[in-house]
Design an enzyme around this catalytic site. Sequence first.
Site, PDB file in Angstrom:
ATOM      1  N   TYR A  19       0.866  -1.175   0.000  1.00  0.00           N
ATOM      2  CA  TYR A  19       0.000   0.000   0.000  1.00  0.00           C
ATOM      3  C   TYR A  19       0.904   1.227   0.000  1.00  0.00           C
ATOM      4  CZ  TYR A  19      -4.055  -2.859   1.502  1.00  0.00           C
ATOM      5  OH  TYR A  19      -5.065  -3.767   1.597  1.00  0.00           O
ATOM      6  N   PRO A  71     -21.981   7.147  -4.786  1.00  0.00           N
ATOM      7  CA  PRO A  71     -22.748   7.666  -3.648  1.00  0.00           C
ATOM      8  C   PRO A  71     -24.196   7.195  -3.606  1.00  0.00           C
ATOM      9  CG  PRO A  71     -22.460   9.360  -5.326  1.00  0.00           C
ATOM     10  CD  PRO A  71     -21.624   8.194  -5.757  1.00  0.00           C
TER      11      PRO A  71
END
Length: 299
Positions: free
Chosen positions: A71, A232
């Site tokens: 990461y 969303p």
Amino acid sequence: MSSETITASASGSWKLGDLTVNRLGFGAMRLTQIGKAFSADSPSSDRGRSIAVLRRAIDLGVNHIDTAAFYFSPLRSANELINRALAPYPEDLVITTKVGPVRDASGAWRTPARPDELRGQVEENLRQLGRDHLDVVNLRVMGQESVSEHFGALAELREAGLVRHLGVSGVTPEHLAEARAIAPVVCVQNRYGMDARSTDDDDLLRVCGEMGVAFVPFFAIAGAGREQGASPGGDDELLAVARAHGATVAQVRLAWTLHQGAHVLAIPGTGDPDHLTANVAAGALQLSRDELAGLTRNR
């Protein structure tokens, strides 16, 4: 729903081996970049903001952080951000990492690690995190039919004291059985979400519960959006449940995830402090049987 005073303890707890964690944790994948994870086009995150998010997570009772040495962005490393923000680490903090995938310095994906390369990956996580042992290490399966050699190599590192507990990621029930025949498995980390799962995924979740093994979904919010993140919106059923509870769609997705079993942990990731607070608050959101049935139907 109000989220100002809700902490991760509201989600309940589970044990990873002998380590007790709140079921609502934190995933570090989105700490290093803004936008799509692992993309060369996504700018690196603001260092101070990322450090503040990690410290806020601890303030909100998060004691389970999922991370990995792969990461990183050109300017940021999730492990080193965790080290800078949280060391010396709280006694109850459990840091879970994973090995197997390989990215070069440019960020490009390379051939997954061989069994004999896993020690180097474990040692790199130790160096970046500033630890003398890792709490939990997941073997991320990268297409191999058998996990015996890779998991056996990690079991040797566990015996040597570099690793406390072992888990597996991206696995089938056959992989899990193969690993458990070699060493104890405390968690399974697979892709799983309200609209990103199959019958086989549901079966594996159930099997983990029967074995007392934690099931730790990734992309529980993002779903089919994966590294891009969640959209969303949602369908009518999802939006109606969110409105009924004064909650966001993301909070309902997290609550649904936690309702799948007491052994299910959530590790939503974000680099936004407001999203973090809302994600943690989702651990207190109680969905009715009818709401769960409606959200689960036809997905």
